[in-house]
Design a protein around this motif. Structure first.
Motif, PDB file in Angstrom:
ATOM      1  N   SER A  13       0.670  -1.102   0.009  1.00 49.36           N
ATOM      2  CA  SER A  13       0.152   0.053   0.018  1.00 49.36           C
ATOM      3  C   SER A  13       0.725   1.238  -0.039  1.00 49.36           C
ATOM      4  O   SER A  13       0.247   2.457  -0.520  1.00 49.36           O
ATOM      5  N   ARG A  14       2.091   1.193   0.570  1.00 49.53           N
ATOM      6  CA  ARG A  14       2.873   2.427   0.564  1.00 49.53           C
ATOM      7  C   ARG A  14       4.315   2.079   0.367  1.00 49.53           C
ATOM      8  O   ARG A  14       4.817   1.084   0.312  1.00 49.53           O
ATOM      9  N   ILE A  16       8.188   1.290  -0.541  1.00 47.65           N
ATOM     10  CA  ILE A  16       8.775   0.121  -1.236  1.00 47.65           C
ATOM     11  C   ILE A  16       7.736  -0.895  -1.816  1.00 47.65           C
ATOM     12  O   ILE A  16       8.037  -1.074  -3.005  1.00 47.65           O
ATOM     13  N   ASN A  36      -2.565  -3.526   5.137  1.00 45.42           N
ATOM     14  CA  ASN A  36      -3.204  -4.019   6.411  1.00 45.42           C
ATOM     15  C   ASN A  36      -4.130  -2.786   7.005  1.00 45.42           C
ATOM     16  O   ASN A  36      -5.313  -3.184   7.099  1.00 45.42           O
ATOM     17  N   GLY A  37      -3.651  -1.626   7.102  1.00 44.81           N
ATOM     18  CA  GLY A  37      -4.241  -0.486   7.556  1.00 44.81           C
ATOM     19  C   GLY A  37      -4.670   0.697   6.495  1.00 44.81           C
ATOM     20  O   GLY A  37      -5.488   1.247   6.705  1.00 44.81           O
ATOM     21  N   SER A  38      -3.766   0.574   5.558  1.00 43.37           N
ATOM     22  CA  SER A  38      -3.972   1.729   4.277  1.00 43.37           C
ATOM     23  C   SER A  38      -4.663   1.105   3.117  1.00 43.37           C
ATOM     24  O   SER A  38      -4.272   1.103   2.010  1.00 43.37           O
ATOM     25  N   SER A  62      -3.212  -9.255   7.778  1.00 38.00           N
ATOM     26  CA  SER A  62      -2.041  -8.731   8.566  1.00 38.00           C
ATOM     27  C   SER A  62      -1.185  -9.850   8.530  1.00 38.00           C
ATOM     28  O   SER A  62      -1.519 -11.344   8.788  1.00 38.00           O
ATOM     29  N   VAL A  63       0.211  -9.994   7.809  1.00 42.72           N
ATOM     30  CA  VAL A  63       0.947 -11.117   7.519  1.00 42.72           C
ATOM     31  C   VAL A  63       1.409 -11.559   8.937  1.00 42.72           C
ATOM     32  O   VAL A  63       1.726 -12.556   9.029  1.00 42.72           O
ATOM     33  N   ASN A  89       7.392  -8.007   1.946  1.00 44.56           N
ATOM     34  CA  ASN A  89       8.023  -6.532   2.093  1.00 44.56           C
ATOM     35  C   ASN A  89       7.492  -5.858   3.400  1.00 44.56           C
ATOM     36  O   ASN A  89       8.021  -4.958   4.004  1.00 44.56           O
ATOM     37  N   TYR A 154      14.522  -4.506  15.506  1.00 40.58           N
ATOM     38  CA  TYR A 154      14.357  -4.392  13.854  1.00 40.58           C
ATOM     39  C   TYR A 154      15.610  -5.240  13.313  1.00 40.58           C
ATOM     40  O   TYR A 154      15.389  -5.906  12.203  1.00 40.58           O
ATOM     41  N   LYS A 158      15.483  -8.442  11.014  1.00 43.38           N
ATOM     42  CA  LYS A 158      16.141  -8.436   9.605  1.00 43.38           C
ATOM     43  C   LYS A 158      17.313  -9.334   9.386  1.00 43.38           C
ATOM     44  O   LYS A 158      17.544  -9.728   8.363  1.00 43.38           O
ATOM     45  N   GLY A 185      19.236   0.515   2.076  1.00 46.67           N
ATOM     46  CA  GLY A 185      20.064   1.270   3.249  1.00 46.67           C
ATOM     47  C   GLY A 185      19.003   2.270   3.657  1.00 46.67           C
ATOM     48  O   GLY A 185      17.830   1.859   4.314  1.00 46.67           O
ATOM     49  N   ILE A 187      16.082   4.549   2.497  1.00 44.23           N
ATOM     50  CA  ILE A 187      15.294   4.865   1.507  1.00 44.23           C
ATOM     51  C   ILE A 187      14.269   5.920   1.781  1.00 44.23           C
ATOM     52  O   ILE A 187      13.702   5.673   3.169  1.00 44.23           O
ATOM     53  N   THR A 189      10.897   6.830   2.312  1.00 49.15           N
ATOM     54  CA  THR A 189       9.600   6.567   2.545  1.00 49.15           C
ATOM     55  C   THR A 189       9.043   6.911   3.983  1.00 49.15           C
ATOM     56  O   THR A 189       9.868   7.628   4.880  1.00 49.15           O
TER      57      THR A 189
HETATM   58  P1  NAP Z   1       6.528   1.945   5.053  1.00 42.82           P
HETATM   59  O1  NAP Z   1       6.617   3.336   4.008  1.00 42.82           O
HETATM   60  O2  NAP Z   1       6.333   2.307   6.597  1.00 42.82           O
HETATM   61  O3  NAP Z   1       5.487   0.977   4.521  1.00 42.82           O
HETATM   62  C1  NAP Z   1       5.351  -0.293   5.174  1.00 42.82           C
HETATM   63  C2  NAP Z   1       4.440  -1.069   4.561  1.00 42.82           C
HETATM   64  O4  NAP Z   1       4.239  -2.455   5.322  1.00 42.82           O
HETATM   65  C3  NAP Z   1       2.909  -0.750   4.505  1.00 42.82           C
HETATM   66  O5  NAP Z   1       2.344  -0.876   3.142  1.00 42.82           O
HETATM   67  C4  NAP Z   1       2.203  -1.284   5.709  1.00 42.82           C
HETATM   68  O6  NAP Z   1       0.772  -1.422   5.340  1.00 42.82           O
HETATM   69  C5  NAP Z   1       2.894  -2.590   5.613  1.00 42.82           C
HETATM   70  N1  NAP Z   1       2.513  -3.488   6.806  1.00 42.82           N
HETATM   71  C6  NAP Z   1       2.972  -3.202   8.145  1.00 42.82           C
HETATM   72  N2  NAP Z   1       2.599  -3.900   8.873  1.00 42.82           N
HETATM   73  C7  NAP Z   1       1.819  -4.902   8.364  1.00 42.82           C
HETATM   74  C8  NAP Z   1       1.202  -5.975   8.633  1.00 42.82           C
HETATM   75  N3  NAP Z   1       1.038  -6.569   9.925  1.00 42.82           N
HETATM   76  N4  NAP Z   1       0.325  -6.638   7.592  1.00 42.82           N
HETATM   77  C9  NAP Z   1       0.513  -6.301   6.371  1.00 42.82           C
HETATM   78  N5  NAP Z   1       1.296  -5.391   5.860  1.00 42.82           N
HETATM   79  C10 NAP Z   1       1.971  -4.498   6.798  1.00 42.82           C
HETATM   80  O7  NAP Z   1       7.944   1.112   4.691  1.00 42.82           O
HETATM   81  P2  NAP Z   1       9.119   1.052   3.840  1.00 42.82           P
HETATM   82  O8  NAP Z   1      10.199   2.014   4.183  1.00 42.82           O
HETATM   83  O9  NAP Z   1       8.447   1.244   2.527  1.00 42.82           O
HETATM   84  O10 NAP Z   1       9.605  -0.276   3.934  1.00 42.82           O
HETATM   85  C11 NAP Z   1       9.233  -1.572   3.399  1.00 42.82           C
HETATM   86  C12 NAP Z   1      10.313  -2.534   3.748  1.00 42.82           C
HETATM   87  O11 NAP Z   1      11.371  -2.020   3.479  1.00 42.82           O
HETATM   88  C13 NAP Z   1      10.190  -2.870   5.251  1.00 42.82           C
HETATM   89  O12 NAP Z   1      10.264  -4.324   5.384  1.00 42.82           O
HETATM   90  C14 NAP Z   1      11.312  -2.148   5.842  1.00 42.82           C
HETATM   91  O13 NAP Z   1      11.757  -2.663   7.003  1.00 42.82           O
HETATM   92  C15 NAP Z   1      12.210  -2.401   4.791  1.00 42.82           C
HETATM   93  N6  NAP Z   1      13.373  -1.093   4.755  1.00 42.82           N
HETATM   94  C16 NAP Z   1      12.951   0.013   4.581  1.00 42.82           C
HETATM   95  C17 NAP Z   1      14.231   0.996   4.585  1.00 42.82           C
HETATM   96  C18 NAP Z   1      13.794   2.471   4.319  1.00 42.82           C
HETATM   97  O14 NAP Z   1      14.929   3.009   4.708  1.00 42.82           O
HETATM   98  N7  NAP Z   1      12.584   2.823   4.056  1.00 42.82           N
HETATM   99  C19 NAP Z   1      15.470   0.363   4.693  1.00 42.82           C
HETATM  100  C20 NAP Z   1      15.471  -1.037   4.844  1.00 42.82           C
HETATM  101  C21 NAP Z   1      14.594  -1.844   4.818  1.00 42.82           C
HETATM  102  P3  NAP Z   1      -0.356  -0.640   5.665  1.00 42.82           P
HETATM  103  O15 NAP Z   1       0.111   0.873   5.844  1.00 42.82           O
HETATM  104  O16 NAP Z   1      -1.487  -0.899   4.732  1.00 42.82           O
HETATM  105  O17 NAP Z   1      -0.538  -1.116   7.134  1.00 42.82           O
END
Ligand code: NAP
Length: 246
Positions: A13-14, A16, A36-38, A62-63, A89, A154, A158, A185, A187, A189
């Motif tokens: 939904s949001r 990456i 899940n929420g969005s 919810s995963v 993801n 976290y 990971k 790294g 990103i 978001t």
């Molecule tokens: P984000 O913008 O906060 O988005 C998180 C996503 O995860 C949302 O779509 C959310 O869905 C979903 N989510 C959370 N809990 C959930 C659940 N219980 N069931 C189903 N969906 C769930 O985060 P992001 O930065 O895109 O991160 C995506 C992935 O990349 C994550 O695994 C994060 O750890 C990893 N990552 C991110 C970064 C970074 O710098 N951004 C760096 C390294 C790794 P809803 O809103 O619909 O609940």
């Protein structure tokens, strides 16, 4: 490149995950966006893909809830007949120094990021074996490789995702199912928007390329791992981090 393939993207939904949906659809995969929420954002992405001529659907679960995910996945398999690609993801953070981190915050992050990935693989495992085809891409993090102060929960989740990736890769290698991880790294978001300016500046000093990554950087790497071009790559962790870890 991905014509005829169906991809399930958790947390699509949001951030990456959303970009993954757009990118994979751009390569002609039919995408199922889990949220899940969005809800609104998930359906906005579905509409955006449809407008571009692609095929997309949204599904709520919810995963971290084993039964909810299992029911949703079996309904999807019944409806579509096959699922070829799983992008694990979905992820959350609940940062704090150990002194202030409580049991609940530790376990919740492990439950979503690590158990959630395990559950999804488990829900699709038999289907991938039966198909003798599959691509699993787990989203880890640079924090899972290097560790990060204030992110014990976290980082542990990971690092766990990396162990999970390598073990499942070994289990499924003879079935033409590849299992890899990407380790982004820093990103741009919602997840990183939550960081303080001081924390953001501190991270930038650790990035040789001196810039924040974007979702496309990660999504294109994931798309490559989904493609036939990557058919002999399994059990690997690909960093997408501007050189933060090398
Ligand atoms: P984000 O913008 O906060 O988005 C998180 C996503 O995860 C949302 O779509 C959310 O869905 C979903 N989510 C959370 N809990 C959930 C659940 N219980 N069931 C189903 N969906 C769930 O985060 P992001 O930065 O895109 O991160 C995506 C992935 O990349 C994550 O695994 C994060 O750890 C990893 N990552 C991110 C970064 C970074 O710098 N951004 C760096 C390294 C790794 P809803 O809103 O619909 O609940």
């Amino acid at each position: 490149m991905l014509s005829g393939k169906i991809a399930l993207i958790t947390g699509g939904s949001r951030g990456i995950g959303r970009q993954c949906a757009l990118t994979l659809a751009g390569y002609h995969a039919e995408v199922i966006i889990n949220y899940n929420g969005s809800k609104e954002k998930a359906f906005e992405t579905v509409e955006e893909i449809k407008k571009l001529g692609g095929k997309a659907h949204a599904v709520k679960f919810s995963v971290s809830d084993f039964e909810e995910g299992k029911t949703a996945v079996s309904q999807l398999i019944e409806e579509f007949g096959h699922i070829d690609i799983l992008i694990n993801n979905a992820g959350i953070t609940k940062d704090n120094l150990i002194l202030k981190m409580n049991d609940l915050d530790f376990n919740e992050v492990l439950q979503v990021n690590l158990s959630g990935s395990f559950y999804m693989i488990k829900h699709l495992y038999k289907q991938f074996m039966k198909q003798k085809y599959g691509r699993i891409i787990n989203v880890s993090s640079v924090s899972g490789i290097m560790g990060n102060a204030g992110q014990a929960n976290y980082s542990a989740s990971k690092s766990g995702v990396i162990g999970l990736t390598k073990s499942v890769a070994r289990e499924l290698a003879t079935r033409n199912v590849t299992v890899n991880a990407v380790a982004p790294g820093y990103i741009d978001t919602d997840m990183t928007h939550a960081m303080t300016d001081t924390a953001k500046e501190a991270v930038l000093t650790q990035i040789p390329m001196k810039r924040v990554g974007n979702c496309v950087d990660v999504a294109e790497t994931i798309a490559f791992l989904c493609s036939d071009k990557a058919s002999y790559i399994t059990g690997q962790v690909i960093s997408v981090d501007g050189g933060m870890h090398m």
